[in-house]
Write a protein that holds these residues in place. Sequence first.
Motif, PDB file in Angstrom:
ATOM      1  N   LYS A 101       0.870  -1.186   0.000  1.00  0.00           N
ATOM      2  CA  LYS A 101       0.000   0.000   0.000  1.00  0.00           C
ATOM      3  C   LYS A 101       0.902   1.228   0.000  1.00  0.00           C
ATOM      4  CE  LYS A 101      -3.558   1.528   3.020  1.00  0.00           C
ATOM      5  NZ  LYS A 101      -4.142   1.244   4.297  1.00  0.00           N
ATOM      6  N   ILE A 102       0.647   2.157  -0.909  1.00  0.00           N
ATOM      7  CA  ILE A 102       1.479   3.364  -0.988  1.00  0.00           C
ATOM      8  C   ILE A 102       0.710   4.540  -0.398  1.00  0.00           C
ATOM      9  CG2 ILE A 102       2.825   4.873  -2.517  1.00  0.00           C
ATOM     10  CD1 ILE A 102       2.776   2.541  -4.565  1.00  0.00           C
ATOM     11  N   ASP A 103       1.331   5.227   0.523  1.00  0.00           N
ATOM     12  CA  ASP A 103       0.693   6.392   1.157  1.00  0.00           C
ATOM     13  C   ASP A 103       0.994   7.632   0.301  1.00  0.00           C
ATOM     14  OD1 ASP A 103      -0.035   8.545   2.694  1.00  0.00           O
ATOM     15  OD2 ASP A 103       0.709   7.715   4.580  1.00  0.00           O
ATOM     16  N   LYS A 108       2.967  10.571   1.746  1.00  0.00           N
ATOM     17  CA  LYS A 108       4.396  10.438   2.045  1.00  0.00           C
ATOM     18  C   LYS A 108       5.257  10.286   0.785  1.00  0.00           C
ATOM     19  CE  LYS A 108       3.920   8.139   6.540  1.00  0.00           C
ATOM     20  NZ  LYS A 108       4.053   6.816   7.160  1.00  0.00           N
ATOM     21  N   CYS A 109       4.671   9.753  -0.290  1.00  0.00           N
ATOM     22  CA  CYS A 109       5.455   9.469  -1.512  1.00  0.00           C
ATOM     23  C   CYS A 109       5.961  10.756  -2.158  1.00  0.00           C
ATOM     24  CB  CYS A 109       4.580   8.691  -2.492  1.00  0.00           C
ATOM     25  SG  CYS A 109       5.352   8.430  -4.087  1.00  0.00           S
ATOM     26  N   TRP A 110       7.256  10.739  -2.586  1.00  0.00           N
ATOM     27  CA  TRP A 110       7.842  11.903  -3.274  1.00  0.00           C
ATOM     28  C   TRP A 110       7.822  11.715  -4.791  1.00  0.00           C
ATOM     29  CZ3 TRP A 110      13.339  11.069  -0.887  1.00  0.00           C
ATOM     30  CH2 TRP A 110      13.282  11.221   0.511  1.00  0.00           C
ATOM     31  N   GLY A 111       7.626  10.467  -5.218  1.00  0.00           N
ATOM     32  CA  GLY A 111       7.731  10.186  -6.650  1.00  0.00           C
ATOM     33  C   GLY A 111       9.172  10.061  -7.096  1.00  0.00           C
ATOM     34  N   CYS A 112      10.048   9.570  -6.218  1.00  0.00           N
ATOM     35  CA  CYS A 112      11.478   9.472  -6.565  1.00  0.00           C
ATOM     36  C   CYS A 112      11.766   8.314  -7.524  1.00  0.00           C
ATOM     37  CB  CYS A 112      12.316   9.306  -5.298  1.00  0.00           C
ATOM     38  SG  CYS A 112      12.070   7.713  -4.481  1.00  0.00           S
ATOM     39  N   GLY A 113      10.926   7.299  -7.522  1.00  0.00           N
ATOM     40  CA  GLY A 113      11.099   6.174  -8.449  1.00  0.00           C
ATOM     41  C   GLY A 113      12.011   5.068  -7.959  1.00  0.00           C
ATOM     42  N   ALA A 114      12.502   5.132  -6.727  1.00  0.00           N
ATOM     43  CA  ALA A 114      13.404   4.078  -6.224  1.00  0.00           C
ATOM     44  C   ALA A 114      12.686   2.725  -6.194  1.00  0.00           C
ATOM     45  CB  ALA A 114      13.895   4.445  -4.822  1.00  0.00           C
ATOM     46  N   CYS A 115      11.419   2.727  -5.815  1.00  0.00           N
ATOM     47  CA  CYS A 115      10.652   1.472  -5.744  1.00  0.00           C
ATOM     48  C   CYS A 115      10.502   0.855  -7.139  1.00  0.00           C
ATOM     49  CB  CYS A 115       9.281   1.731  -5.118  1.00  0.00           C
ATOM     50  SG  CYS A 115       8.344   3.029  -5.937  1.00  0.00           S
ATOM     51  N   VAL A 116      10.331   1.707  -8.130  1.00  0.00           N
ATOM     52  CA  VAL A 116      10.151   1.241  -9.513  1.00  0.00           C
ATOM     53  C   VAL A 116      11.417   0.525  -9.996  1.00  0.00           C
ATOM     54  CG1 VAL A 116       9.749   2.047 -11.885  1.00  0.00           C
ATOM     55  CG2 VAL A 116       8.544   3.124  -9.976  1.00  0.00           C
ATOM     56  N   THR A 134       2.773   9.769 -12.960  1.00  0.00           N
ATOM     57  CA  THR A 134       1.903   8.836 -12.241  1.00  0.00           C
ATOM     58  C   THR A 134       2.683   7.611 -11.796  1.00  0.00           C
ATOM     59  OG1 THR A 134       0.044   9.580 -13.554  1.00  0.00           O
ATOM     60  CG2 THR A 134      -0.242   7.494 -12.408  1.00  0.00           C
ATOM     61  N   LEU A 135       2.646   7.361 -10.495  1.00  0.00           N
ATOM     62  CA  LEU A 135       3.221   6.133  -9.938  1.00  0.00           C
ATOM     63  C   LEU A 135       2.062   5.145  -9.866  1.00  0.00           C
ATOM     64  CD1 LEU A 135       5.505   4.550  -8.471  1.00  0.00           C
ATOM     65  CD2 LEU A 135       4.653   5.513  -6.343  1.00  0.00           C
ATOM     66  N   GLU A 136       2.205   4.021 -10.584  1.00  0.00           N
ATOM     67  CA  GLU A 136       1.112   3.043 -10.623  1.00  0.00           C
ATOM     68  C   GLU A 136       1.563   1.709 -10.041  1.00  0.00           C
ATOM     69  OE1 GLU A 136      -1.771   2.676 -14.092  1.00  0.00           O
ATOM     70  OE2 GLU A 136      -0.664   0.796 -14.231  1.00  0.00           O
ATOM     71  N   VAL A 138      13.349  -0.180   0.085  1.00  0.00           N
ATOM     72  CA  VAL A 138      14.177   0.904  -0.462  1.00  0.00           C
ATOM     73  C   VAL A 138      13.522   2.282  -0.384  1.00  0.00           C
ATOM     74  CG1 VAL A 138      15.387  -0.616  -2.070  1.00  0.00           C
ATOM     75  CG2 VAL A 138      13.390   0.636  -2.858  1.00  0.00           C
ATOM     76  N   CYS A 139      12.230   2.339  -0.122  1.00  0.00           N
ATOM     77  CA  CYS A 139      11.531   3.641  -0.167  1.00  0.00           C
ATOM     78  C   CYS A 139      12.123   4.601   0.877  1.00  0.00           C
ATOM     79  CB  CYS A 139      10.038   3.447   0.071  1.00  0.00           C
ATOM     80  SG  CYS A 139       9.166   5.025   0.158  1.00  0.00           S
ATOM     81  N   PRO A 140      12.719   5.712   0.438  1.00  0.00           N
ATOM     82  CA  PRO A 140      13.336   6.627   1.401  1.00  0.00           C
ATOM     83  C   PRO A 140      12.311   7.385   2.235  1.00  0.00           C
ATOM     84  CG  PRO A 140      13.453   7.553  -0.800  1.00  0.00           C
ATOM     85  CD  PRO A 140      12.862   6.185  -0.953  1.00  0.00           C
ATOM     86  N   ALA A 141      11.071   7.434   1.746  1.00  0.00           N
ATOM     87  CA  ALA A 141      10.038   8.191   2.453  1.00  0.00           C
ATOM     88  C   ALA A 141       9.188   7.312   3.371  1.00  0.00           C
ATOM     89  CB  ALA A 141       9.138   8.876   1.423  1.00  0.00           C
ATOM     90  N   LYS A 142       9.509   6.019   3.398  1.00  0.00           N
ATOM     91  CA  LYS A 142       8.706   5.060   4.202  1.00  0.00           C
ATOM     92  C   LYS A 142       7.227   5.165   3.829  1.00  0.00           C
ATOM     93  CE  LYS A 142      12.220   3.753   6.897  1.00  0.00           C
ATOM     94  NZ  LYS A 142      13.113   3.341   5.883  1.00  0.00           N
ATOM     95  N   ALA A 143       6.993   5.300   2.525  1.00  0.00           N
ATOM     96  CA  ALA A 143       5.624   5.490   2.055  1.00  0.00           C
ATOM     97  C   ALA A 143       4.944   4.167   1.706  1.00  0.00           C
ATOM     98  CB  ALA A 143       5.638   6.401   0.827  1.00  0.00           C
ATOM     99  N   ILE A 144       5.725   3.062   1.711  1.00  0.00           N
ATOM    100  CA  ILE A 144       5.139   1.779   1.285  1.00  0.00           C
ATOM    101  C   ILE A 144       5.007   0.833   2.471  1.00  0.00           C
ATOM    102  CG2 ILE A 144       5.368  -0.191  -0.281  1.00  0.00           C
ATOM    103  CD1 ILE A 144       6.916   1.524  -2.178  1.00  0.00           C
ATOM    104  N   GLU A 145       3.802   0.316   2.610  1.00  0.00           N
ATOM    105  CA  GLU A 145       3.552  -0.650   3.685  1.00  0.00           C
ATOM    106  C   GLU A 145       3.250  -2.006   3.042  1.00  0.00           C
ATOM    107  OE1 GLU A 145       0.049  -1.645   6.924  1.00  0.00           O
ATOM    108  OE2 GLU A 145      -0.099   0.145   5.678  1.00  0.00           O
TER     109      GLU A 145
HETATM  110  S1  SF4 Z   1      10.319   4.841  -3.398  1.00  0.00           S
HETATM  111 FE1  SF4 Z   1       8.746   5.676  -2.008  1.00  0.00          FE
HETATM  112  S2  SF4 Z   1       8.867   7.889  -2.315  1.00  0.00           S
HETATM  113 FE2  SF4 Z   1       9.918   6.959  -4.023  1.00  0.00          FE
HETATM  114  S3  SF4 Z   1       8.320   6.771  -5.617  1.00  0.00           S
HETATM  115 FE3  SF4 Z   1       8.335   4.826  -4.491  1.00  0.00          FE
HETATM  116  S4  SF4 Z   1       6.777   5.085  -2.918  1.00  0.00           S
HETATM  117 FE4  SF4 Z   1       7.243   7.112  -3.655  1.00  0.00          FE
END
Ligand code: SF4
Length: 168
Positions: free
Chosen positions: A36-38, A41-49, A67-69, A84-91
């Motif tokens: 689940k992505i909050d 908190k998400c910055w859209g940095c793309g590290a998760c991708v 758009t982050l999908e 890896v999410c630096p913003a701790k936006a993913i649970e």
């Molecule tokens: S790594 Fe975290 S902050 Fe970066 S795009 Fe993914 S969910 Fe958002």
Amino acid sequence: MSVAKILEIALRTGRVTRRYPYEPPLLTPEFRGAVKIDPSKCWGCGACVKVCPPNALTLKPAGKEATLEYFVGRCVFCGMCAEVCPAKAIEVTKEFELSATSLEDLKSRVIHRLARCSICGAPIWTEAELRTVVKSSPIAEEYYLVCPKCRKERFAKAAMLRLGAGSE
Ligand code: SF4
Ligand code: SF4
């Protein structure tokens, strides 16, 4: 093993399976389900991708937005994106009952506005990431608001001016 022996063990052990869905399933503490992505908190940095092995996560710019999908139909529940999410936006949740009648219901999105280069207007970063980086860095916002191409040109111009001044 003889049938009698199997029967003996079975009678001794009793029932070990759950009558799911009539009873809640037994989920271990390590169990990983859908992520689940909050959006707050998400910055859209793309590290998760970048780390997602089956490309269940994508980040696509289009016009003024990126758009982050997350497509759970492709997710293998490895949990690497959350790591890896630096913003701790993913649970990583324990959600596993994921059947749906349409593909759209298997997708969730976070939409980010894109910041534009202050010189040429080309899209650069997401506004949320720009805000985060500027907040944590002593370098001026105007430096970040210039795309790499314009930054290079500006640097080349400054270097030429300096060289010109030095040769006089
Ligand atoms: S790594 Fe975290 S902050 Fe970066 S795009 Fe993914 S969910 Fe958002
Ligand atoms: S849990 Fe694994 S497969 Fe699923 S979105 Fe995250 S990185 Fe991709």
